[in-house]
Design an enzyme around this catalytic site. Structure first.
Site, short mmCIF file in Angstrom:
data_model
loop_
_atom_site.label_atom_id
_atom_site.label_comp_id
_atom_site.label_asym_id
_atom_site.label_seq_id
_atom_site.Cartn_x
_atom_site.Cartn_y
_atom_site.Cartn_z
N ASP A 61 0.79 -1.24 0.00
CA ASP A 61 0.00 0.00 0.00
C ASP A 61 0.82 1.30 0.00
OD1 ASP A 61 -1.92 -1.95 0.25
OD2 ASP A 61 -2.80 -1.21 2.10
N ASP B 279 -4.47 -0.88 -1.75
CA ASP B 279 -5.78 -0.70 -1.12
C ASP B 279 -6.69 -0.12 -2.22
OD1 ASP B 279 -7.07 -0.99 1.42
OD2 ASP B 279 -7.03 1.18 1.74
N HIS C 161 -10.62 0.66 -2.88
CA HIS C 161 -12.01 0.69 -2.42
C HIS C 161 -12.95 1.28 -3.48
CE1 HIS C 161 -10.55 -0.26 1.54
NE2 HIS C 161 -9.92 0.88 1.69
N HIS D 81 -17.45 3.09 0.12
CA HIS D 81 -17.04 1.90 0.88
C HIS D 81 -17.47 2.01 2.34
CE1 HIS D 81 -14.14 -1.00 2.71
NE2 HIS D 81 -14.47 -1.69 1.63
N HIS E 19 -10.61 7.18 1.01
CA HIS E 19 -9.21 7.03 0.57
C HIS E 19 -9.10 5.87 -0.40
CE1 HIS E 19 -9.59 3.99 3.70
NE2 HIS E 19 -8.62 3.35 3.10
N LYS F 212 -6.95 -5.16 -2.65
CA LYS F 212 -7.77 -5.59 -1.52
C LYS F 212 -8.69 -4.46 -1.11
CE LYS F 212 -4.24 -4.07 1.70
NZ LYS F 212 -5.02 -3.02 2.37
N CYS G 43 -2.01 -2.35 7.62
CA CYS G 43 -1.76 -3.34 6.56
C CYS G 43 -0.55 -4.23 6.87
CB CYS G 43 -1.56 -2.63 5.23
SG CYS G 43 -1.39 -3.78 3.87
C1 VGL Z 1 -4.94 0.77 5.58
C2 VGL Z 1 -6.30 2.08 6.86
C3 VGL Z 1 -7.31 1.97 5.92
C4 VGL Z 1 -3.61 0.12 5.36
C5 VGL Z 1 -5.94 0.65 4.64
O1 VGL Z 1 -3.40 -0.41 4.26
O2 VGL Z 1 -2.77 0.13 6.30
N1 VGL Z 1 -5.13 1.48 6.68
N2 VGL Z 1 -7.11 1.26 4.82
ZN ZN Z 2 -8.40 1.30 3.18
#
Ligand code: VGL
Ligand code: ZN
Length: 213
Positions: A18, A56, A58, A62, A91, A116, A161
């Protein structure tokens, strides 16, 4: 401290989690100093024969977004059917610049890009399972079929993550090494210290990239 056994191209893979614009300064869910991982990740990627990248990803609206819950604000926690869920600012929305990988990454040799968090109703921190802990991303099967046994994990964010992925890796019987100097944390209400402790207890090796041989 035990030295980390030398990189073995047959069994070792680098997983870069990410490193996306929204998690870097100026992004929608900026991690302090998030873009500082970019040169560290690039240096690591040159040393591994096999690299996997995650994103990441979405859909708009979401369920992890505070904006999907009237009256709620980002960083509050609510209870969902699969357990507690931290609410985030919108995000990493699919196809947006914020969801793009940081332009400074040099990952031409990456062999797999895994996305994901695309199921509208389930968040996903781990690169192995969605936050219901049961819907798989498919990565475990891929890694097993490729014969990888030891995962070196770096990227954003250490306490979400990265940590959830490392914990799942142990649950799935992979060896896991987290390279902390190539990670940065969100650190929400002590989440970084809790994540480090959980990783130690699960047998995750916490190391610095400079310790690699
Ligand atoms: C993540 C917060 C929301 C991450 C993803 O990948 O760490 N953190 N979405
Ligand atoms: Zn996220």
């Amino acid at each position: 401290m035990q030295p980390i056994p030398a990189i073995d191209p047959r069994h070792d893979v680098l997983i870069v989690t990410d490193v996306q614009n929204d998690f870097c300064p100026g992004g929608a869910l900026a991690v302090a100093d998030g873009d500082a991982v970019v040169p560290a990740v690039n240096a690591l990627a040159r040393r591994f024969e096999h690299v996997v990248v995650t994103q990441d990803w979405h859909p708009p609206g979401h369920r992890s977004f505070a904006s999907s819950h009237p009256g709620r604000a980002p960083f509050e926690t609510i209870e969902l059917d699969y357990g507690p869920q931290t609410l985030w600012p919108d995000h990493c929305v699919q196809g947006t610049l914020g969801a793009a990988l940081h332009a400074g990454l040099e990952l031409t040799r990456a062999e797999l890009l895994i996305r994901k968090g695309f199921r509208p109703d389930i968040d996903s921190y781990s690169v192995f399972y969605e936050n219901d802990r049961t819907s798989p991303t498919g990565l475990a099967g891929y890694l097993r079929e490729r014969g990888f046994a030891r995962l070196f994990i770096c990227g954003l964010a250490t306490d979400y993550c990265v940590a959830w992925s490392a914990l799942d890796a142990r649950r799935l019987h992979f060896d896991a090494v987290v390279l902390l100097d190539a990670c940065r944390a969100i650190d929400l209400g002590g989440s970084l210290e809790r994540a480090l402790q959980a990783m130690r207890e699960a047998g995750v090796t916490l190391a610095q990239a400079s310790e690699l041989r």
